[in-house]
Scaffold this motif. Structure first.
Motif, PDB file in Angstrom:
ATOM      1  N   CYS A  67      41.834  44.018  44.336  1.00 33.97           N
ATOM      2  CA  CYS A  67      42.905  45.668  44.853  1.00 33.97           C
ATOM      3  C   CYS A  67      42.205  46.350  43.431  1.00 33.97           C
ATOM      4  O   CYS A  67      42.684  45.819  42.327  1.00 33.97           O
ATOM      5  CB  CYS A  67      44.358  44.684  45.318  1.00 33.97           C
ATOM      6  SG  CYS A  67      43.413  43.404  47.285  1.00 33.97           S
ATOM      7  N   ILE A 115      48.763  42.663  49.162  1.00 38.50           N
ATOM      8  CA  ILE A 115      48.461  42.057  47.805  1.00 38.50           C
ATOM      9  C   ILE A 115      48.997  40.795  47.193  1.00 38.50           C
ATOM     10  O   ILE A 115      47.746  40.554  46.990  1.00 38.50           O
ATOM     11  CB  ILE A 115      48.577  43.231  46.439  1.00 38.50           C
ATOM     12  CG1 ILE A 115      47.516  44.790  46.393  1.00 38.50           C
ATOM     13  CG2 ILE A 115      48.565  42.720  45.723  1.00 38.50           C
ATOM     14  CD1 ILE A 115      47.717  45.940  45.914  1.00 38.50           C
ATOM     15  N   HIS A 136      45.775  39.323  50.811  1.00 42.91           N
ATOM     16  CA  HIS A 136      44.738  40.628  49.715  1.00 42.91           C
ATOM     17  C   HIS A 136      45.067  40.035  48.206  1.00 42.91           C
ATOM     18  O   HIS A 136      44.913  41.479  47.460  1.00 42.91           O
ATOM     19  CB  HIS A 136      45.002  41.420  49.966  1.00 42.91           C
ATOM     20  CG  HIS A 136      44.248  42.096  51.413  1.00 42.91           C
ATOM     21  ND1 HIS A 136      43.221  42.506  51.878  1.00 42.91           N
ATOM     22  CD2 HIS A 136      44.842  42.501  52.466  1.00 42.91           C
ATOM     23  CE1 HIS A 136      43.125  42.863  53.104  1.00 42.91           C
ATOM     24  NE2 HIS A 136      44.096  42.844  53.201  1.00 42.91           N
ATOM     25  N   CYS A 178      41.601  47.437  49.001  1.00 36.19           N
ATOM     26  CA  CYS A 178      40.709  46.487  48.493  1.00 36.19           C
ATOM     27  C   CYS A 178      39.342  46.814  48.446  1.00 36.19           C
ATOM     28  O   CYS A 178      38.689  46.945  49.795  1.00 36.19           O
ATOM     29  CB  CYS A 178      41.292  45.158  49.718  1.00 36.19           C
ATOM     30  SG  CYS A 178      40.561  43.821  49.693  1.00 36.19           S
TER      31      CYS A 178
END
Length: 653
Positions: free
Chosen positions: A207, A196, A200, A184
């Motif tokens: 990412c 992800i 994130h 990231c």
């Protein structure tokens, strides 16, 4: 290039994979903010003794690291070191296995198949048949190095291999079993696939695949290294300019000094000529006056001779002559006596000579211009100069006074320098990694090395004496007394060990309970000065006598660090650093009894890499404070208001 050329030997691995605190192999090595690595458990122990919560002071460079919320486990792992330690343990296991005469083949596992060879790349011992199979697998085993076990046992060949590299990626601590295959850019951390999709996710997080991220970061690192090289060239050029400017400045000063000498020589010549003329004049006057006095003396002496002769004749006539003879001689005797008896002496002439002599005067002619005037009034401490180290970033570890007002500086990164307070110096020892250093009476160096050893080194770097520390390990501060006995202070043991420099054996040990000897000094009385800048109740400087009893103690406040040194008169100089963001430095001069004398430095702002300092008193009226990056030289000099040289005369030079 041959693979064998790039491999490291086991002996070197053993040294590189030891923690500098426990001197054991790293266990879960983690980085501090200064990029020094220690075992996770060792860092936790250091954090528990820190005077400030959630901070760790690096034992090497004294840089302060703030711990993450999760504590020591939140510090970044040193993956490379941990991987190399695992490989090293594997080496040791195979080294023991290879010593066994009946070692079993790792491939076939046949108890009757005696191992004959070792593959350095597979780290497997093989029997004769498996060696043949191994050599036939040319694609998978291409380039593998196989050595007969007999050569390894005989010492002809050492067990070697390339650094262990594993394809296994670390797993996410939030999602069990998921490997950290992504990076990231927003959070600057490795993440897994589930991260992800959850914490994130786009658009707030950028990412990317770990491989592509590594390529990008490597490119950034290459650019950064290129900029560093350019900066290094710029610094080298600047150093050249500094050296050149120094030569020019010294040349200008020498030119002015030469003119002063020439002017003084001319003045001296003129003074000598003037003195010759004046003395000749006085000699002429003296000759004339003495001649006048001699003339008067001659007349008086002549009269004295006549009177004496007449007196003698008169006594003879009186005693020897008959009456008729007396009558005949009397008239002639009266005539003879009249002349000396009527003689008058010129005392007024003598008085005039004395009057002339008393009128002789010598009046000194004061010149209208003069070179300068220096008056000494109040003496004050001032920052005389700052000397930067050639290599910055926490490499200086030990500093002590040397001969002729010089300093000895030892570096954790390796080397010992002899440096003057004007910045000039010379490297005397190259390779030894220094934790602390002290000087012997013959000019050699007592060194406490980073690896925990204590030894005396000559200027040529050769070991003159090693000390038997009787199992004591870890960092040791060091000092030398007037009899060249060597003192080693062990902070974690809170103990000072005293060694004979001639035999290398320990003479005695002193416990410094409640005071960790991070810094150590000795007094002429045989007392020991111990400085503990990180004590929990506030920094403390204690003086112990030869029986281990405390004779004096100076304690600071909990928000300070204090450090100490001594001068040739056994006075104490205690430096105090405020641990706040202001980095304020103060230095106090105190007696050996701990009584305050005067303030040397008061609340001066300094830029510190860490709160770790070293002090030295290389000459009377001079104190040097080291901040890892530079030397701060303080000197006791006359107040500027009392130091006067006419500016017009300086310009005239």
């Amino acid at each position: 290039m041959d693979k064998m050329a790039g491999r490291e030997t086991i002996d070197r691995l053993r040294k590189e994979h030891e923690c500098s605190i426990c001197w054991q192999k790293f266990e879960s090595a983690r980085f501090l903010a200064c990029f020094h690595s220690f075992c996770e458990l060792c860092i936790e122990r250091c954090a528990s003794t820190s005077s400030k919560q959630n901070t760790v002071v690096c034992p090497i460079c004294r840089h302060c690291t703030t711990l993450p919320e999760v504590g020591v486990r939140g510090l970044p792992l040193n993956f490379i070191m941990n991987r190399m330690v695992d490989a090293f343990e594997e080496f040791e296991a195979y080294e023991e296995k290879l010593k066994s005469v009946d070692a079993m083949c790792d491939w076939c596992g046949d108890e009757e198949a005696v191992a004959t060879s070792f593959c350095h790349d597979c780290s497997n011992i093989l029997c004769k048949e498996c060696v043949n199979m191994h050599s036939k697998m040319r694609i998978a085993m291409r380039g593998h190095v196989v050595t007969p076990i007999a050569e390894i046992r005989s010492g002809k060949t050492k067990v070697q291999r390339m650094d262990s590299v594993t394809d296994e990626l670390p797993t996410c601590k939030h999602h069990e079993g998921e490997q950290l295959k992504f990076y990231c850019n927003t959070c600057k951390k490795s993440v897994c696939r589930d991260c992800i999709l959850t914490t994130h996710s786009k658009p707030h997080h950028d990412c990317m695949d770990m491989t592509n991220a590594a390529i990008k970061l490597r490119e950034n690192l290459r650019k950064m290294l290129s900029e560093i090289k350019c900066k290094s060239i710029e610094i080298s050029d600047h150093i050249y300019v500094i050296d050149h400017r120094e030569k020019e400045v010294l040349a200008e000063i020498k030119r002015a000094m030469d003119k002063v000498d020439q002017a003084a020589d001319e003045d001296i010549r003129q003074i000598e000529e003037r003195r010759r003329i004046l003395l000749n004049n006085l000699r002429q006057v003296r000759s004339a006056l003495v001649e006048r006095i001699d003339g008067v003396r001659y007349n008086v002496k002549e009269a004295e001779s006549r009177i004496s002769r007449v007196n003698n004749i008169g006594e003879i006539i009186l005693e020897k002559s008959k009456d008729n003879e007396m009558l005949m001689l009397h008239e002639g005797f009266d005539t003879t006596v009249q002349k000396p008896m009527s003689k008058k002496f010129d005392r007024a002439g003598l008085d005039r000579v004395l009057e002339i002599a008393r009128k002789i005067r010598f009046e000194r002619e004061v010149p209208k211009q003069f070179i300068g005037k220096v008056t000494h009034g109040q003496m004050v401490w001032r920052l005389a100069r700052q000397v930067e180290f050639p290599v910055r970033r926490c490499v200086m570890n030990g500093m002590t006074a040397y001969t002729n007002g010089q300093l000895v500086i030892g570096y954790y990164s390796g080397g010992i320098d002899v440096v003057s307070i004007n910045g000039s110096g010379r490297r005397v020892i190259e390779d030894v990694k220094v934790h602390d250093v002290a000087t012997m009476s013959d000019g050699s160096f007592a060194v406490s090395s980073v690896d925990g050893s204590l030894q005396i080194l000559g200027e040529d770097g050769k070991v003159k004496k090693r000390f038997d520390t009787q199992g004591a390990s870890g960092f040791a501060s060091i000092a030398v007394d007037k009899d060249d006995n060597v003192y080693a202070g062990y902070p974690f043991l809170q103990k000072v060990m005293i060694f004979s420099s001639s035999s290398g054996k320990m003479l005695r040990a002193t416990t410094t309970s409640g005071c960790a000897p991070w810094q150590l000094h000795t007094l002429k009385s045989g007392h020991i000065v111990v400085s503990d800048p990180c004590a929990q109740n506030g920094p403390v400087v204690k003086i112990f006598d030869q029986n281990g009893d405390v004779t004096a103690s100076v304690r600071g406040s909990p928000n300070e660090h204090s450090y100490c040194t001594t001068d040739e008169d056994d006075n104490l100089y205690i430096a105090i650093i405020n641990k706040g963001s202001d980095d304020m430095l103060s230095v106090n001069l105190m007696t050996p009894e701990g009584k305050f004398v005067e303030n040397v430095v008061q609340n001066q702002k300094v830029n510190l890499v860490s709160t770790w300092l070293r002090l030295a008193a290389p000459s009377p009226g001079t104190i040097v404070v080291s901040t890892h990056e530079k030397l701060l030289v303080y000197r006791k000099r006359p107040s500027y208001n009392d130091f006067w040289i006419p500016a017009a005369q300086i310009a005239r030079f």
